[in-house]
Motif scaffolding. Structure first.
Motif, short mmCIF file in Angstrom:
data_model
loop_
_atom_site.label_atom_id
_atom_site.label_comp_id
_atom_site.label_asym_id
_atom_site.label_seq_id
_atom_site.Cartn_x
_atom_site.Cartn_y
_atom_site.Cartn_z
N UNK A 61 23.56 1.41 -7.66
CA UNK A 61 21.91 0.37 -8.11
C UNK A 61 21.53 0.01 -7.02
N UNK A 62 21.21 0.79 -6.13
CA UNK A 62 20.64 0.30 -4.90
C UNK A 62 18.84 0.92 -4.38
N UNK A 63 17.94 0.48 -4.42
CA UNK A 63 17.11 1.23 -4.16
C UNK A 63 16.54 2.02 -2.88
N UNK B 4 15.11 4.71 5.97
CA UNK B 4 13.69 3.50 7.02
C UNK B 4 12.71 4.49 6.84
N UNK B 5 12.62 5.75 6.59
CA UNK B 5 11.36 6.74 6.80
C UNK B 5 10.87 6.30 5.10
N UNK B 6 11.60 5.63 3.82
CA UNK B 6 11.52 5.81 2.82
C UNK B 6 11.14 4.22 2.91
N UNK B 7 12.10 2.72 3.37
CA UNK B 7 11.45 1.42 2.93
C UNK B 7 10.16 1.30 3.84
N UNK B 8 9.38 2.30 5.25
CA UNK B 8 7.71 2.21 5.48
C UNK B 8 6.89 2.97 4.44
N UNK B 9 7.15 3.94 3.91
CA UNK B 9 6.42 4.60 3.01
C UNK B 9 6.40 3.37 1.74
N UNK B 10 7.17 2.89 1.12
CA UNK B 10 7.16 1.86 0.06
C UNK B 10 7.03 -0.14 0.54
N UNK B 11 6.36 -0.64 1.86
CA UNK B 11 5.23 -1.87 2.14
C UNK B 11 4.41 -0.77 2.75
#
Length: 523
Positions: free
Chosen positions: A129-131, A137-144
């Motif tokens: 259920x987690x994003x 980290x790379x996806x977190x940066x892309x999401x931001x």
């Protein structure tokens, strides 16, 4: 005269079954069969499978592919059937000269089972259920970056909002490597339609590593799965070719082909025996809690085919007319190699097929159909035969006028044919409760719930309501799942039955629990 009466009785049973419009529960009609290595019905089917595969191989319908098959169940570590076919077109200088259960093949996208299994082993279903941005980290940066840039945030055609995509959506192909991936256009919105994705499982491999505190995927795989299960012929990187079957045409190329970071999605090597061990471990919940296994062996989305659904990452195929028997499968292809792993939770059995050669995907699809065509009816019949031998009979109180007779017929589940409690005909009582006026329309069938206690097995009675001839699903669909436990007395459902067992597993009595009584087996 007796034969004539018997035929009439059988015809009447079939007619009644059709007239009542049986609505079985989703799941098994009887407890899973055991002792299949000595079951005559199953053994006849296995013999037929061996002969059929041999005939098809000899006729060249497998396109010269080498095959390795194991059929297994959970009650034994030994295979129910081991079958191997060695094609003439193999490189015996590099690889094996004869295929057997330990011969190593590439399993292609069946590899996707391993990152999913590892995520469940490490953290259970909560991670699904987690994003995905929580773990990469790379996806977190892309999401931001998407959130900061209103142009990108509002352009759903060209940019993926990664914060909306969960781990579970990747695992079930309901979402879409980094530099190149972030430049790619999304295909469909998350949670809309399944779209097959290797990249998704490459990302899930990174999730496995994140959950393991940065330990690399190969080590996690070894520590959590292959070593505990003693899968000695399963490899994350290319093993010695002497362990494998190498097709003459392009076999060496595809054996050595390195897919790099995509290995969790399609790079694993294994044998039929090891993949049987892997499948058996899933069915037996060897490495997971049973509740987690039950959640995992469920569909997550439909496809456009009514008999084909998608799980994580299951390809779920439905067989059977009387009731759906779902096979939880995962197929895979890489070059000249193919694999099909297929699990049957209703019967605690499964099979694995490995292929090497030309057109192996088509060959294994055909072989899988041939195996399922013989195996599934045999497993269902074995379960029914064993249930009849174990549960059918008359149960009564030592004193008083109370008894119940249980049997099997041409339909699913155990059938209640007569039932009296303290002189009261309970079948008539059930007719009154369910608004049934014609006795021929009453049908009480007991289905196993899967609940059990030491010395006890739980069943529930299903009484299909009389339905008019439907013109569509609104008027003709089964609603047994709605009516179950719909009437209770003193917090006990009137449809609840428990069979009591002795120390050897023999049935000694049955309790219609709403009546607070126990009826002993008088057979």
């Amino acid at each position: 005269m007796f034969l004539h009466e018997l035929l009439l009785l059988l015809l009447l049973q079939v007619t009644l079954i059709d007239a009542v419009h049986l609505c079985p529960l989703l799941g098994p009609s009887w407890p899973a069969p055991t002792g299949l290595s000595s079951d005559a019905t199953v053994q006849a089917a296995l013999k037929n499978i061996t002969q059929t595969l041999q005939d098809v191989s000899n006729a060249g319908k497998f396109s010269g592919a080498s095959l390795s098959l194991e059929i297994f169940d959970t009650s034994s570590s030994d295979a129910l059937l081991t079958y191997a076919y060695t094609a003439k077109e193999i490189n015996t200088t590099l690889g094996v000269s004869k295929v057997d259960e330990n011969t190593v093949f590439r399993i292609g996208s069946t590899s996707k089972m391993f990152p999913m299994f590892l995520i469940l082993i490490q953290s259970g279903f909560k991670t699904l259920q987690d994003p995905i941005s929580k773990y990469i980290p790379e996806i977190k940066a892309a999401a931001a970056d998407i959130q900061r840039n209103s142009t990108k945030r509002n352009n759903g055609n060209d940019y993926t909002n990664w914060d909306d995509i969960t781990v579970g959506e990747l695992a079930s192909h309901l979402a879409e490597f980094f530099d190149g991936l972030f430049q790619s256009h999304p295909i469909v919105p998350p949670s809309s339609t399944p779209i097959y994705s290797n990249a998704a499982f490459q990302i899930l491999g990174y999730v496995v590593e994140a959950l393991a505190g940065g330990e690399d995927f190969e080590k996690v795989l070894k520590h959590k799965i292959t070593k505990p299960l003693n899968m000695a012929h399963t490899f994350y990187t290319t093993p010695s070719s002497s362990l494998g079957v190498i097709p003459s045409y392009q076999g060496e190329y595809w054996w050595d082909f390195d897919i790099g970071e995509e290995a969790p999605a399609g790079g694993i090597f294994s044998s039929a025996k090891d993949m049987s061990t892997f499948g058996r471990a899933i069915l037996n919940s060897t490495l997971l809690p049973r509740s987690t296994t039950r959640r995992w062996l469920k569909p997550l989305t439909h496809t456009s085919s009514l008999d084909y659904a998608v799980g994580a990452p299951w390809e779920i195929l439905s067989f059977g007319n009387e009731r759906p028997i779902d096979l939880y499968t995962k197929s895979g292809d890489i070059g000249t190699y193919s694999c099909v792993l297929s699990l049957d939770p209703d019967h605690n059995a499964g099979f694995v097929l490995l292929g090497a050669g030309n057109s192996t995907h088509v060959s294994l699809a055909l072989a899988s159909d041939l195996v399922a065509e013989s195996l599934l009816p045999a497993l269902e019949q074995a379960a029914k035969n064993q249930a009849h031998a174990r549960f059918a009979g008359t149960y009564a109180l030592g004193t008083g006028n109370s008894s119940i007779t249980i049997t099997t017929d041409d339909g699913p589940a155990l059938v209640v044919t007569s039932w009296v409690n303290n002189g009261t005909n309970m079948l008539q009582s059930y007719m009154a409760l369910n608004g049934i006026t014609d006795p021929s329309m009453l049908d009480i069938r007991l289905y196993p719930t899967g609940l059990e206690s030491p010395g006890q097995l739980s069943f529930r009675a299903v009484i299909p309501p009389p339905l008019p001839s439907g013109v569509g699903p609104f008027s003709s669909s089964c609603i047994s799942w709605v009516t179950l436990d719909s009437r209770v007395y003193g917090n006990v459902g009137i449809d609840e039955f428990v069979f009591n067992l002795d120390g050897k597993g023999n049935v000694v009595s049955v309790s219609p629990r709403v009546l607070r009584t126990v009826l002993s087996n008088v057979n």
